[in-house]
Scaffold this active site. Structure first.
Site, PDB file in Angstrom:
ATOM      1  N   LYS A 132     -15.717  -5.107  -9.384  1.00  0.00           N
ATOM      2  CA  LYS A 132     -14.930  -4.072  -8.714  1.00  0.00           C
ATOM      3  C   LYS A 132     -15.520  -2.697  -8.980  1.00  0.00           C
ATOM      4  CE  LYS A 132     -11.951  -1.638 -10.547  1.00  0.00           C
ATOM      5  NZ  LYS A 132     -10.844  -0.994 -11.295  1.00  0.00           N
ATOM      6  N   CYS A 202       3.907   0.043  -1.381  1.00  0.00           N
ATOM      7  CA  CYS A 202       3.872  -1.381  -1.742  1.00  0.00           C
ATOM      8  C   CYS A 202       3.707  -1.529  -3.260  1.00  0.00           C
ATOM      9  CB  CYS A 202       2.746  -2.097  -0.992  1.00  0.00           C
ATOM     10  SG  CYS A 202       2.950  -3.893  -0.905  1.00  0.00           S
ATOM     11  N   CYS A 209      10.049  -1.645   0.745  1.00  0.00           N
ATOM     12  CA  CYS A 209       9.917  -2.277   2.060  1.00  0.00           C
ATOM     13  C   CYS A 209      10.761  -1.591   3.128  1.00  0.00           C
ATOM     14  CB  CYS A 209      10.290  -3.756   1.976  1.00  0.00           C
ATOM     15  SG  CYS A 209       9.203  -4.717   0.907  1.00  0.00           S
ATOM     16  N   CYS A 212       8.715   0.969   4.729  1.00  0.00           N
ATOM     17  CA  CYS A 212       7.389   0.558   5.191  1.00  0.00           C
ATOM     18  C   CYS A 212       7.381   0.287   6.685  1.00  0.00           C
ATOM     19  CB  CYS A 212       6.950  -0.697   4.426  1.00  0.00           C
ATOM     20  SG  CYS A 212       5.306  -1.286   4.906  1.00  0.00           S
TER      21      CYS A 212
END
Length: 230
Positions: A132, A202, A209, A212
């Site tokens: 990463k 998130c 939510c 969202c």
């Protein structure tokens, strides 16, 4: 994945105000752009090494102290472990990171003329550097796209959105699954976009939510999540 592009457009809309910590404290932002190129690249590498298991605010503050102290390979090698610890504390696993930073800096001095490697393979050979970090270093320090940088936010969100064919347990599995289908022209954007989304909407434990834009198309929407209060 079904509706992936609509989902992406909605995430872009939610991220348009650049209000996440990563926007002002990402590795490329907190490093010194006015420094000599190899010093800037070194700072990008260190910022990512420090960021593991650490909030962006803490990483940014640590890099700020390192820059004020003098954040170059030569100067860090001349800095005592005790002083280096004082400069980077309280980043996660700071004692272990002192060792990683010193060993990595020695390698950079002895093998790379105080610069950093310019391949993912060589970056991953440095102490404390994984895939990463390596892909993000290549993107931010060398301006070379080699892959998607997948951290815990990207890993979590990719699984929630079912942007992976089957559930993945490790970020590296997620990276390979995303790169298998996501158009390459979106790879550079993916990390920054999803990390910020994961920091603001998130969230890991209690995702927002109700706020969202993807609440009606997200396959994992938390239908019982708290409603937005006025």
């Amino acid at each position: 994945p079904p509706l992936w592009y609509e989902t992406l457009i909605n995430i872009r809309e939610m991220r348009k105000n650049f209000d996440a910590p990563v926007d002002s404290m990402g590795c490329d932002v907190i490093s010194d752009h006015k420094a000599e190129p190899k010093v800037f690249r070194y700072q990008v590498l260190l910022s990512l090494m420090l960021s593991s298991q650490t909030k962006d605010q803490i990483t940014s503050a640590a890099i700020g102290r390192l820059r004020q102290h003098g954040c170059s390979v030569e100067n860090i090698l001349q800095t005592s472990d005790q002083k280096l610890g004082e400069l980077i504390y309280p980043v996660g696993f700071w004692k272990k990171k002192i060792v990683f930073i010193k060993k990595t800096s020695e390698i950079l001095r002895d093998e790379y003329n105080c610069d950093i490697p310019n391949t993912v393979k060589d970056l991953c050979s440095l102490p404390g550097v994984g895939p990463k970090m390596a892909h993000l270093v290549m993107n931010c320090a060398w301006n070379t796209l080699t892959g998607i940088g997948v951290d815990t936010h990207v890993h979590r969100i990719s699984n929630r959105l079912q942007w992976v064919r089957k559930t993945t347990n490790q970020p590296e599995e997620t990276r390979k699954a995303l790169e298998d289908w996501l158009p390459r022209e979106l790879w550079r954007e993916a990390n920054h976009l999803l990390v910020g989304f994961g920091q603001t909407i998130c969230l890991p434990v209690t995702p927002r939510c109700a706020e969202c834009l993807n609440q009606n198309i997200c396959p994992s929407a938390f239908k019982k999540s708290p409603k937005k209060t006025k």
